[in-house]
Design an enzyme around this catalytic site. Structure first.
Site, PDB file in Angstrom:
ATOM      1  N   ASP A 293      -7.974  -5.292  -0.216  1.00 49.47           N
ATOM      2  CA  ASP A 293      -8.420  -6.164  -1.313  1.00 49.47           C
ATOM      3  C   ASP A 293      -8.051  -7.627  -1.123  1.00 49.47           C
ATOM      4  OD1 ASP A 293      -7.582  -3.345  -3.107  1.00 49.47           O
ATOM      5  OD2 ASP A 293      -9.590  -4.197  -3.131  1.00 49.47           O
TER       6      ASP A 293
ATOM      7  N   HIS B  36       0.851  -1.194   0.000  1.00 43.55           N
ATOM      8  CA  HIS B  36       0.000   0.000   0.000  1.00 43.55           C
ATOM      9  C   HIS B  36       0.887   1.245   0.000  1.00 43.55           C
ATOM     10  CE1 HIS B  36      -3.212   2.806   1.081  1.00 43.55           C
ATOM     11  NE2 HIS B  36      -4.035   1.867   0.713  1.00 43.55           N
TER      12      HIS B  36
HETATM   13  C1  SDX Z   1      -6.193   0.045  -3.000  1.00 40.65           C
HETATM   14  O1  SDX Z   1      -4.406   4.520  -2.067  1.00 40.65           O
HETATM   15  C2  SDX Z   1      -5.357   3.921  -1.459  1.00 40.65           C
HETATM   16  O2  SDX Z   1      -5.800   4.299  -0.401  1.00 40.65           O
HETATM   17  C3  SDX Z   1      -5.919   2.730  -2.207  1.00 40.65           C
HETATM   18  C4  SDX Z   1      -6.948   1.886  -1.463  1.00 40.65           C
HETATM   19  C5  SDX Z   1      -8.245   2.639  -1.233  1.00 40.65           C
HETATM   20  O3  SDX Z   1      -8.974   2.290  -0.291  1.00 40.65           O
HETATM   21  O4  SDX Z   1      -8.569   3.519  -2.075  1.00 40.65           O
HETATM   22  O5  SDX Z   1      -6.431   1.455  -0.215  1.00 40.65           O
HETATM   23  C6  SDX Z   1      -7.349   0.650  -2.283  1.00 40.65           C
HETATM   24  O6  SDX Z   1      -5.952   0.394  -4.106  1.00 40.65           O
HETATM   25  C7  SDX Z   1      -5.325  -0.938  -2.261  1.00 40.65           C
HETATM   26  C8  SDX Z   1      -4.119  -1.415  -3.122  1.00 40.65           C
HETATM   27  C9  SDX Z   1      -4.646  -2.498  -4.086  1.00 40.65           C
HETATM   28  N1  SDX Z   1      -3.528  -2.906  -5.025  1.00 40.65           N
HETATM   29  C10 SDX Z   1      -2.921  -4.060  -4.930  1.00 40.65           C
HETATM   30  O7  SDX Z   1      -3.114  -4.871  -4.016  1.00 40.65           O
HETATM   31  C11 SDX Z   1      -1.931  -4.334  -6.059  1.00 40.65           C
HETATM   32  C12 SDX Z   1      -0.627  -4.910  -5.479  1.00 40.65           C
HETATM   33  N2  SDX Z   1       0.097  -3.847  -4.717  1.00 40.65           N
HETATM   34  C13 SDX Z   1       0.923  -3.011  -5.432  1.00 40.65           C
HETATM   35  O8  SDX Z   1       1.050  -3.013  -6.779  1.00 40.65           O
HETATM   36  C14 SDX Z   1       1.525  -1.827  -4.676  1.00 40.65           C
HETATM   37  O9  SDX Z   1       1.852  -2.246  -3.408  1.00 40.65           O
HETATM   38  C15 SDX Z   1       0.652  -0.579  -4.630  1.00 40.65           C
HETATM   39  C16 SDX Z   1       0.221  -0.187  -5.986  1.00 40.65           C
HETATM   40  C17 SDX Z   1      -0.536  -0.820  -3.763  1.00 40.65           C
HETATM   41  C18 SDX Z   1       1.483   0.532  -4.016  1.00 40.65           C
HETATM   42  O10 SDX Z   1       2.487   0.796  -4.896  1.00 40.65           O
HETATM   43  P1  SDX Z   1       3.657   1.867  -4.588  1.00 40.65           P
HETATM   44  O11 SDX Z   1       3.380   2.604  -3.329  1.00 40.65           O
HETATM   45  O12 SDX Z   1       3.906   2.637  -5.829  1.00 40.65           O
HETATM   46  O13 SDX Z   1       4.867   0.973  -4.245  1.00 40.65           O
HETATM   47  P2  SDX Z   1       5.917   0.423  -5.312  1.00 40.65           P
HETATM   48  O14 SDX Z   1       5.198  -0.168  -6.486  1.00 40.65           O
HETATM   49  O15 SDX Z   1       6.906   1.501  -5.548  1.00 40.65           O
HETATM   50  O16 SDX Z   1       6.580  -0.779  -4.479  1.00 40.65           O
HETATM   51  C19 SDX Z   1       7.680  -0.563  -3.603  1.00 40.65           C
HETATM   52  C20 SDX Z   1       8.459  -1.864  -3.651  1.00 40.65           C
HETATM   53  C21 SDX Z   1       8.883  -2.275  -5.064  1.00 40.65           C
HETATM   54  O17 SDX Z   1      10.021  -3.090  -4.950  1.00 40.65           O
HETATM   55  P3  SDX Z   1      11.527  -2.415  -5.054  1.00 40.65           P
HETATM   56  O18 SDX Z   1      11.514  -1.594  -6.329  1.00 40.65           O
HETATM   57  O19 SDX Z   1      11.677  -1.583  -3.806  1.00 40.65           O
HETATM   58  O20 SDX Z   1      12.443  -3.603  -5.104  1.00 40.65           O
HETATM   59  O21 SDX Z   1       7.634  -2.951  -3.178  1.00 40.65           O
HETATM   60  C22 SDX Z   1       7.439  -3.880  -4.247  1.00 40.65           C
HETATM   61  C23 SDX Z   1       7.757  -3.156  -5.524  1.00 40.65           C
HETATM   62  O22 SDX Z   1       8.151  -4.073  -6.529  1.00 40.65           O
HETATM   63  N3  SDX Z   1       6.022  -4.258  -4.175  1.00 40.65           N
HETATM   64  C24 SDX Z   1       5.561  -5.494  -4.348  1.00 40.65           C
HETATM   65  C25 SDX Z   1       4.179  -5.408  -4.135  1.00 40.65           C
HETATM   66  N4  SDX Z   1       3.836  -4.151  -3.862  1.00 40.65           N
HETATM   67  C26 SDX Z   1       4.988  -3.449  -3.879  1.00 40.65           C
HETATM   68  N5  SDX Z   1       6.181  -6.648  -4.654  1.00 40.65           N
HETATM   69  C27 SDX Z   1       5.408  -7.753  -4.770  1.00 40.65           C
HETATM   70  N6  SDX Z   1       4.055  -7.753  -4.565  1.00 40.65           N
HETATM   71  C28 SDX Z   1       3.426  -6.606  -4.253  1.00 40.65           C
HETATM   72  N7  SDX Z   1       2.096  -6.608  -4.061  1.00 40.65           N
END
Ligand code: SDX
Length: 429
Positions: free
Chosen positions: A363, A306
């Site tokens: 989710d 998140h």
């Molecule tokens: C919602 O914003 C809100 O409030 C949203 C929400 C709401 O109520 O409106 O809470 C609802 O959208 C919840 C999120 C639902 N999405 C997912 O579950 C999709 C999976 N999660 C991600 O793609 C990710 O964690 C996000 C999109 C939620 C957040 O992305 P960020 O903040 O841009 O973080 P990032 O992509 O920069 O990740 C940081 C690191 C990366 O690795 P490094 O580059 O540091 O090596 O964490 C890794 C990412 O690759 N990472 C994950 C991951 N999420 C982040 N690796 C594996 N699996 C994951 N789920």
């Protein structure tokens, strides 16, 4: 704590005021930055940028705190309903008995769509994704109310807000029925909000769906937990569109489109698709976790991570408990729930997820509840949209009522070609 920030740039020193919120959050106010320095800030994904002051929802991502108008989500989940919480989020206080009755009656009176909307449903192929239908039909519905088009009609706000909250549920149910070649089921005024949605989804013209209180409670809780979440992608989109003084329905339709993405509200569908893939392949989850840690795989542990929560999403905790109790009451044992729990257990011990502070979000378990109720996967983001509607409306209202509101228009840093000139076709290679 200092009341201002100092910026040293090109041998000059600039002072920028600080802003502090009621919960101690602090921001550097850069409203004058470009005038002072001719520079702007750059912040990929707005991870460090506040777009507004808001009184609706407070999140502390480090502590896993979520409050609507100051009330902890745990208390609302235990003691309130979606409709009462929707009123709280929109109007800023818990309704009196009379206010709640009036609001509920307005929702009931506005549950149906204009009869001619039926023809719009006919135009969609049965394979149309219900989020595409939802966004289109929210805008279509506004065409039947010419008075709606102006933002400034404060006197009609209550009616329009109630119509949007009530009709989003009807449009969703009608799109489900259409996708299955089933006759649409009209709302029944005897039913309250969530029960009426289940009725419109699953009743038949000759046979009413059995409204089980446990099922109503579980779905109502899902709506409540999704009702607002400060400046998430879709709510920020609603505010962006509202800043141009577009009407409430246009703002909500834009919110639906932003919510649809698998990184946002489409994640609940992506989680179940992920769990089904793991189940199909007979994987105990460890193979998938390995892939999710490998950037090359293109896979992510959906429902994990998140932008704001660097701790357990408080909503995920509540939904996980609701999952267990609903499946228990319905005597359903869903292998996907077992897989989800195993994935959570392994990930929370895995340094990759621990170091990045990746925890289950709202989710991760919500789709399991919706599956148990019989809601098809493609409808999961639609359920999220129904729940989020009060939050979108409340954010729209903050902009509509702000006499100093300005159009949102971010700047950019240009990195394209410098000055060049047109080359006639015969000279191009
Ligand atoms: C919602 O914003 C809100 O409030 C949203 C929400 C709401 O109520 O409106 O809470 C609802 O959208 C919840 C999120 C639902 N999405 C997912 O579950 C999709 C999976 N999660 C991600 O793609 C990710 O964690 C996000 C999109 C939620 C957040 O992305 P960020 O903040 O841009 O973080 P990032 O992509 O920069 O990740 C940081 C690191 C990366 O690795 P490094 O580059 O540091 O090596 O964490 C890794 C990412 O690759 N990472 C994950 C991951 N999420 C982040 N690796 C594996 N699996 C994951 N789920």
């Amino acid at each position: 704590m200092s009341k201002e920030a100092k910026l040293e740039l090109d041998g000059k020193s600039f002072t920028l005021p600080m802003v502090e919120g009621t919960e101690g959050e602090r921001a550097v106010d850069i409203a004058c930055l470009r005038n002072y320095t001719s520079c702007i800030t750059l912040d990929d994904g707005y991870a460090n940028t506040g777009s507004c002051l808001s009184k609706i929802t407070f999140i502390d991502g480090e502590k896993g705190i979520l409050r609507y108008r100051g009330i902890p989500i745990e208390e609302l989940a235990e003691k309130s309903t979606f409709v009462e919480t929707a009123y709280l989020i929109i109007y800023g206080h818990l309704p009196t008995r009379a206010e709640l009755r009036q609001f509920s009656d307005l929702l009931t009176a506005n549950a149906n769509l204009h009869e001619d909307m039926k023809y719009h449903f006919e135009g969609f192929p049965s394979s149309a994704h219900p989020m595409a239908i939802l966004s289109a039909m929210i805008n279509a519905s506004s065409c039947f109310d010419p008075g709606l088009m102006k933002m400034g009609n404060a006197g009609r706000f209550d009616l329009l807000a109630a119509r949007l909250i009530s009709q989003v549920r009807t449009i969703a149910a009608f799109s489900y029925r259409k996708s299955r070649g089933l006759p649409i089921i009209y709302p029944k005024s005897a039913y309250k909000y969530t029960a009426n949605f289940l009725h419109m989804m699953f009743s038949e013209p000759y046979d009413d769906y059995e409204i089980k209180p446990e099922v109503v409670r579980a779905l109502d809780l899902i709506f409540l937990l999704h009702a607002d979440h400060e400046q998430n992608c879709s709510t920020a989109t609603v505010r962006m569109v509202a800043s141009s003084q577009a009407n409430m329905f246009a703002c909500a339709a834009a919110g639906v489109c932003a919510l649809w993405g698998p990184l946002h509200g489409g994640a609940n569908q992506a989680v179940v698709e992920m769990l089904e893939e793991i189940h199909r392949e007979g994987d105990d989850g460890s193979k998938f976790i390995t892939a999710a840690k490998d950037k090359v795989s293109g896979k992510r542990l959906m429902g994990f991570g998140h932008r704001v929560y660097k701790h357990y999403d408080p909503r995920a905790k509540i939904i996980k408990q609701a999952c267990d109790s609903l499946l228990n009451v319905l005597q359903i044992s869903d292998p996907l729930l077992d897989i989800a729990k195993k994935l959570e257990e392994s990930a929370l011990k895995d340094p990759y997820f621990v170091e990045r502070k990746l925890y289950p979000n709202v989710d991760f378990y919500s789709g399991i509840i919706m599956r148990a109720i019989g809601i098809p996967m493609e409808m999961f983001p639609v359920i999220f949209a129904i729940g989020r509607m009060p939050g979108w409306i409340a954010n729209y209202k903050e902009i509509a009522e702000d006499p100093k509101a300005r159009i949102y228009r971010p700047r950019q840093i240009y990195v394209g070609p410098t000055l060049t000139h047109f080359m006639p076709l015969h000279k191009r290679k």
